[in-house]
Write a protein that holds these residues in place. Sequence first.
Motif, PDB file in Angstrom:
ATOM      1  N   MET A 111      42.131  49.857  29.101  1.00  0.00           N
ATOM      2  CA  MET A 111      41.726  48.970  28.013  1.00  0.00           C
ATOM      3  C   MET A 111      41.699  47.531  28.498  1.00  0.00           C
ATOM      4  SD  MET A 111      44.750  47.231  27.370  1.00  0.00           S
ATOM      5  CE  MET A 111      44.649  46.633  25.696  1.00  0.00           C
ATOM      6  N   VAL A 112      40.984  46.680  27.750  1.00  0.00           N
ATOM      7  CA  VAL A 112      40.927  45.250  28.035  1.00  0.00           C
ATOM      8  C   VAL A 112      41.365  44.508  26.780  1.00  0.00           C
ATOM      9  CG1 VAL A 112      39.441  43.290  28.586  1.00  0.00           C
ATOM     10  CG2 VAL A 112      39.108  45.473  29.757  1.00  0.00           C
ATOM     11  N   GLY A 113      42.287  43.582  26.963  1.00  0.00           N
ATOM     12  CA  GLY A 113      42.785  42.799  25.844  1.00  0.00           C
ATOM     13  C   GLY A 113      44.287  42.611  25.965  1.00  0.00           C
ATOM     14  N   SER A 114      44.789  41.546  25.351  1.00  0.00           N
ATOM     15  CA  SER A 114      46.212  41.246  25.456  1.00  0.00           C
ATOM     16  C   SER A 114      47.074  42.085  24.527  1.00  0.00           C
ATOM     17  CB  SER A 114      46.448  39.755  25.163  1.00  0.00           C
ATOM     18  OG  SER A 114      45.952  39.419  23.864  1.00  0.00           O
ATOM     19  N   ASP A 115      46.471  42.656  23.494  1.00  0.00           N
ATOM     20  CA  ASP A 115      47.207  43.471  22.527  1.00  0.00           C
ATOM     21  C   ASP A 115      46.812  44.929  22.714  1.00  0.00           C
ATOM     22  OD1 ASP A 115      48.439  44.700  20.408  1.00  0.00           O
ATOM     23  OD2 ASP A 115      47.605  43.379  18.870  1.00  0.00           O
ATOM     24  N   TYR A 116      47.734  45.723  23.253  1.00  0.00           N
ATOM     25  CA  TYR A 116      47.412  47.125  23.533  1.00  0.00           C
ATOM     26  C   TYR A 116      47.099  47.894  22.248  1.00  0.00           C
ATOM     27  CZ  TYR A 116      47.456  51.572  26.003  1.00  0.00           C
ATOM     28  OH  TYR A 116      47.091  52.773  26.550  1.00  0.00           O
ATOM     29  N   ALA A 117      47.696  47.496  21.127  1.00  0.00           N
ATOM     30  CA  ALA A 117      47.450  48.181  19.858  1.00  0.00           C
ATOM     31  C   ALA A 117      46.078  47.841  19.289  1.00  0.00           C
ATOM     32  CB  ALA A 117      48.534  47.817  18.847  1.00  0.00           C
ATOM     33  N   PRO A 147      36.123  37.151  38.234  1.00  0.00           N
ATOM     34  CA  PRO A 147      37.495  36.983  37.736  1.00  0.00           C
ATOM     35  C   PRO A 147      37.819  37.915  36.571  1.00  0.00           C
ATOM     36  CG  PRO A 147      36.433  34.851  38.042  1.00  0.00           C
ATOM     37  CD  PRO A 147      35.365  35.890  38.168  1.00  0.00           C
ATOM     38  N   LYS A 148      36.805  38.488  35.932  1.00  0.00           N
ATOM     39  CA  LYS A 148      37.074  39.450  34.866  1.00  0.00           C
ATOM     40  C   LYS A 148      37.603  40.766  35.432  1.00  0.00           C
ATOM     41  CE  LYS A 148      33.696  37.740  31.499  1.00  0.00           C
ATOM     42  NZ  LYS A 148      32.495  38.087  30.683  1.00  0.00           N
ATOM     43  N   VAL A 149      37.246  41.046  36.673  1.00  0.00           N
ATOM     44  CA  VAL A 149      37.753  42.247  37.344  1.00  0.00           C
ATOM     45  C   VAL A 149      39.007  41.907  38.148  1.00  0.00           C
ATOM     46  CG1 VAL A 149      37.242  44.103  38.966  1.00  0.00           C
ATOM     47  CG2 VAL A 149      35.435  43.226  37.465  1.00  0.00           C
ATOM     48  N   PHE A 150      38.902  40.916  39.000  1.00  0.00           N
ATOM     49  CA  PHE A 150      40.045  40.490  39.816  1.00  0.00           C
ATOM     50  C   PHE A 150      40.778  39.393  39.055  1.00  0.00           C
ATOM     51  CE2 PHE A 150      36.989  42.268  42.824  1.00  0.00           C
ATOM     52  CZ  PHE A 150      37.798  43.193  43.481  1.00  0.00           C
ATOM     53  N   VAL A 151      41.691  39.830  38.201  1.00  0.00           N
ATOM     54  CA  VAL A 151      42.258  38.963  37.179  1.00  0.00           C
ATOM     55  C   VAL A 151      43.436  38.150  37.709  1.00  0.00           C
ATOM     56  CG1 VAL A 151      41.533  40.481  35.311  1.00  0.00           C
ATOM     57  CG2 VAL A 151      43.782  40.821  36.361  1.00  0.00           C
ATOM     58  N   ALA A 152      43.638  36.980  37.087  1.00  0.00           N
ATOM     59  CA  ALA A 152      44.850  36.198  37.343  1.00  0.00           C
ATOM     60  C   ALA A 152      46.008  36.879  36.620  1.00  0.00           C
ATOM     61  CB  ALA A 152      44.665  34.775  36.823  1.00  0.00           C
ATOM     62  N   GLY A 153      47.180  36.916  37.126  1.00  0.00           N
ATOM     63  CA  GLY A 153      48.261  37.631  36.467  1.00  0.00           C
ATOM     64  C   GLY A 153      48.081  39.134  36.609  1.00  0.00           C
ATOM     65  N   GLU A 154      48.792  39.901  35.785  1.00  0.00           N
ATOM     66  CA  GLU A 154      48.697  41.358  35.858  1.00  0.00           C
ATOM     67  C   GLU A 154      47.491  41.871  35.080  1.00  0.00           C
ATOM     68  OE1 GLU A 154      52.535  44.025  36.628  1.00  0.00           O
ATOM     69  OE2 GLU A 154      52.575  43.075  34.664  1.00  0.00           O
ATOM     70  N   VAL A 155      47.031  43.056  35.438  1.00  0.00           N
ATOM     71  CA  VAL A 155      45.992  43.719  34.668  1.00  0.00           C
ATOM     72  C   VAL A 155      46.513  43.986  33.251  1.00  0.00           C
ATOM     73  CG1 VAL A 155      44.861  44.759  36.667  1.00  0.00           C
ATOM     74  CG2 VAL A 155      46.719  45.993  35.535  1.00  0.00           C
ATOM     75  N   ASP A 156      45.601  44.153  32.309  1.00  0.00           N
ATOM     76  CA  ASP A 156      45.998  44.315  30.909  1.00  0.00           C
ATOM     77  C   ASP A 156      46.771  45.601  30.657  1.00  0.00           C
ATOM     78  OD1 ASP A 156      44.803  41.903  30.342  1.00  0.00           O
ATOM     79  OD2 ASP A 156      42.927  42.783  29.634  1.00  0.00           O
ATOM     80  N   ALA A 157      46.478  46.636  31.404  1.00  0.00           N
ATOM     81  CA  ALA A 157      47.224  47.901  31.299  1.00  0.00           C
ATOM     82  C   ALA A 157      47.386  48.450  32.715  1.00  0.00           C
ATOM     83  CB  ALA A 157      46.490  48.906  30.415  1.00  0.00           C
ATOM     84  N   VAL A 158      48.607  48.476  33.221  1.00  0.00           N
ATOM     85  CA  VAL A 158      48.858  48.931  34.585  1.00  0.00           C
ATOM     86  C   VAL A 158      48.747  50.452  34.615  1.00  0.00           C
ATOM     87  CG1 VAL A 158      50.516  49.045  36.472  1.00  0.00           C
ATOM     88  CG2 VAL A 158      50.336  46.963  35.088  1.00  0.00           C
ATOM     89  N   GLY A 159      47.711  50.932  35.303  1.00  0.00           N
ATOM     90  CA  GLY A 159      47.480  52.371  35.353  1.00  0.00           C
ATOM     91  C   GLY A 159      47.730  52.990  36.712  1.00  0.00           C
ATOM     92  N   SER A 160      47.814  52.169  37.760  1.00  0.00           N
ATOM     93  CA  SER A 160      48.030  52.702  39.105  1.00  0.00           C
ATOM     94  C   SER A 160      49.053  51.868  39.844  1.00  0.00           C
ATOM     95  CB  SER A 160      46.713  52.746  39.894  1.00  0.00           C
ATOM     96  OG  SER A 160      46.208  51.446  40.127  1.00  0.00           O
TER      97      SER A 160
END
Length: 256
Positions: A111-117, A147-160
């Motif tokens: 997912m993409v976004g700061s709020d997982y819900a 930069p939308k793919v190689f993001v600053a900070g952590e990815v929005d949902a760590v899957g790997s």
Amino acid sequence: MSEIALVDRVICAAARAWENDGEVLATGIGLVPRLAASLCMKSLNPDLMMTDSEAWIVGEPVPVGPRGDYKIKRETWMGFSRIFDNVWGGKRHAMVGPVQVDRFGQGNISMVGSDYARPKSMMLGVRGFPGNSINHANSFFVPNHSPKVFVAGEVDAVGSVGYNPARLAKGWTLEETTDIRFIFTNLCVMDFGGPGYQARLLSLHPGVSVEQVQQATGFPLHIPESVGVTPDPTPEQLALLAQLDPHNLRSTAMGA
């Protein structure tokens, strides 16, 4: 500027990801990774194993698209139980396409976004990313380096699994958990061979500058003193690609 199609250059560069792997199962998720693995099996590493995408190991890569009279050269059964034996035993090298990648090499396909819900976009979920990434080698393919793919900070949902010591399970080391080999994009080739597993620039595609790659990346890259140019495909490689992709489906894979 080279007249060689960008997608052909990337496929031929990505084929080298498996060159020194020996007899492992190659899994290319998506058209470009699949063609890269197929090209490697045909030209660089004949010991590489590939499936017919169903339940059989094949003697040669299966061409993509309509196959006409082509007969798949199946060699032996490779059902899910044997696939997982390879996965859990570390005898697979997959090339995957994360939606996001961070400075640790952690991937996101969920997912993409700061709020997982309440995500902005919802994708696949983690699928097999967590278990696959900790058990065998992975490389990444990114068709649009930004930069939308190689993001600053952590990815929005760590899957790997990546090279993030803060997420390291107790009793494990990064060397034991993580093996990210390469990243292939429309701009360059990278790996995580910089100091402290920092993402490192390996080569630039013709016409691309170091500054352009850094601006398209949301975290600092390790830039060696000398960065080469991604090699041109050879005539032999292009001839094999024509056999593996007889309908030129790859021509739209990167807008090239």
